[in-house]
Motif scaffolding. Structure first.
Motif, PDB file in Angstrom:
ATOM      1  N   LEU A  57       0.777  32.781  35.826  1.00 11.30           N
ATOM      2  CA  LEU A  57      -0.461  33.159  34.435  1.00 11.30           C
ATOM      3  C   LEU A  57      -1.058  32.157  34.234  1.00 11.30           C
ATOM      4  CD1 LEU A  57       3.036  34.714  32.684  1.00 11.30           C
ATOM      5  CD2 LEU A  57       1.166  36.149  34.339  1.00 11.30           C
TER       6      LEU A  57
ATOM      7  N   HIS B 119      -5.357  32.793  34.033  1.00 12.30           N
ATOM      8  CA  HIS B 119      -5.826  32.595  32.752  1.00 12.30           C
ATOM      9  C   HIS B 119      -6.947  31.680  32.565  1.00 12.30           C
ATOM     10  CE1 HIS B 119      -5.842  32.884  28.105  1.00 12.30           C
ATOM     11  NE2 HIS B 119      -5.892  31.723  28.571  1.00 12.30           N
TER      12      HIS B 119
ATOM     13  N   ARG C  87       0.888  35.175  42.950  1.00 13.16           N
ATOM     14  CA  ARG C  87       1.141  36.109  43.078  1.00 13.16           C
ATOM     15  C   ARG C  87       2.152  36.635  44.435  1.00 13.16           C
ATOM     16  NH1 ARG C  87      -2.726  41.120  42.468  1.00 13.16           N
ATOM     17  NH2 ARG C  87      -3.662  39.977  44.557  1.00 13.16           N
TER      18      ARG C  87
END
Length: 472
Positions: free
Chosen positions: A206, A210, A244
């Motif tokens: 994350l 980002h 991921r």
């Protein structure tokens, strides 16, 4: 996270408590209950597109029944041809399948080709037995009989790994159904040991996605940045990509572990995807079953440490998506229409790209791998024997650095997908990995390299790489 990623995560997480429910169930409940859950998930996420998977199963079963002596090749041709039709639906004016349908279709293709190969092996073994006139002990991994249509459907729709993997053979599935004394197989502790890094990887995904969004690479402003910034950007993009998949595959493995799926005694020396490599008689009592030490290597899909810290491009492939790598080696690489290692690898990477999809970025990335393999093999064979022990340690880290940058570079094609976007990025960094690989290949040839050497890497020397995963 995209809505699709959230759905995948929910499916993976709910498979863990479901696994605990099925672990101690009988063979019938396991078979039909797991199939019902898997079919339910498929219908819920794919809707009417579930029909594609059903057609694929029925077509493969028909080929197995009609031509058991050659069903492996026929099933490979049928399932891969259906993938082409499946991906061309929008061009034919038909409804485009959901991403979840594509995921189910990919894993189903692997399972059905493997099943057809196992049936073909069974047919060959039966013919040899009939010709010899006496019965032999069944070979390791051989099926007891040809699965019926309903048994094939139950295997195909088993909820375990139905969208994300890991891939598993029908023999592994049968062993789970018939597992003696499943209450003696450990689940909770292996699950906790496997799961603990996943939250950290999730946070890192994350954060990195980002701070370094992929969409920035598609914007014109990105190419006004200095060359060092453009070169650096592929590093966090590949980092987010790895994080991921680390989360997804660890969660998928935990779903298997919760159900006791893919658990074998350590003495069986199981391999990811393939299962046991040594015969290990089943325990005759609960006490003997509880005294055994088990592992879940059969359903292990990712070795995070060795993916990041192994030395060679070749080793990096082995530790990534491990069950699919076994499938590619077993059913594609071994039957490649070439004898050269590099050409066989190129053939395998071409079909791997096709399996993933029709986006040009897949082909640009996967077909860069054979060049990297040829370059590292040639240069290493030329240099390794000339280096001192200290020089070999330096070479390890140089080689590791180049390996990671090669995967950073190839990942850009995998995530950008289109030819225009991939080539635009690669040209902005002057096709650096292609240039370096060609230079290493030329240097290796000039120094007399060409034969692949097999020196120990640092991880092998210290025993961090599992023995069963090393090169045979």
């Amino acid at each position: 996270m995209s809505p699709e990623e959230r759905t995948y995560l929910v499916v993976l997480l709910i498979s863990i408590p479901i696994g605990f429910l099925f672990k101690k169930a009988g063979p019938g409940l396991k078979r039909w209950g797991a199939a019902a859950v898997g079919l339910g998930l498929t219908v819920f996420t794919c809707g009417p597109h579930t029909l594609h998977s059903l057609v694929t199963v029925l077509g493969t079963w028909a080929l197995i029944q009609a031509q058991p002596r050659s069903c492996h090749t026929l099933a490979l041709a049928w399932t891969f041809s259906y993938l082409l039709f499946f991906r061309a639906l929008s061009l034919l004016g038909l409804p485009t399948p959901t991403p979840f349908t594509n995921a189910v279709q990919l894993l189903l293709t692997l399972k059905l080709v493997s099943l057809a190969s196992d049936v073909q092996d069974l047919h060959l073994a039966q013919r040899k037995e009939m010709a010899s006139g006496f019965s032999k002990t069944p070979a390791l991994g051989l099926l007891p009989e040809v699965p019926s249509l309903m048994e094939t459907l139950s295997y195909s729709y088993c909820y375990v790994g139905i969208m994300t993997g890991p891939f598993f053979r029908y023999r592994t599935y049968l062993d789970w159904l018939e597992q003696p004394f499943p209450e003696a197989v450990p689940s909770l502790r292996p699950l906790l040991r496997r799961a603990w890094p996943a939250p950290l990887f999730g946070l890192l995904f994350l954060l990195s996605s980002h701070l370094f969004p992929l969409e920035a690479v598609r914007e014109d402003a990105f190419y006004a940045r200095p060359l060092p910034a453009r070169l650096f950007y592929m590093i966090p993009v590949f980092f987010a990509f790895r994080m991921r998949f680390y989360v997804a595959w660890i969660a998928a493995e935990c779903g298997c572990i919760a159900a006791g799926f893919g658990a074998y005694p350590v003495a069986a020396k199981a391999r990811a995807g393939g299962g046991p490599t040594l015969q290990c008689p089943p325990p005759s009592s609960l006490e003997k079953a509880a005294a055994l030490e088990y592992d879940y290597e059969t359903i292990r899909n990712i070795d995070c440490y060795n993916t990041d810290f192994c030395m060679r491009v070749r080793e990096g492939m082995r530790y990534w998506n491990m069950t699919v790598q076994w499938w590619l080696a077993q059913y594609i690489y071994k039957s490649a229409p070439a004898r050269s290692y590099v050409l066989r690898s190129a053939w395998t990477m071409l079909l791997s790209a096709y399996w993933h999809g029709l986006h040009p970025g897949y082909y640009l990335s996967f077909l860069t791998i054979p060049l990297c393999l040829a370059a590292e093999g040639c240069l290493e064979s030329a240099l390794w024997g000339r280096l001192s022990p200290g020089g070999q340690k330096v070479w390890y880290w140089v080689h590791w650095f180049l390996k990671m940058r090669a995967y950073d570079y190839m990942c850009m094609g995998f995530v950008l997908l289109s030819m225009g976007s991939t080539l635009r990025y690669w040209s902005s960094v002057y096709f650096c990995v292609h240039v370096v690989a060609l230079a290493c290949l030329a240097l290796g040839l000039a120094l007399g390299g060409g034969r692949r050497s097999r020196p120990k890497t640092a991880s092998q020397a210290t025993g961090t790489a599992p023995e069963k995963l090393r090169e045979e």
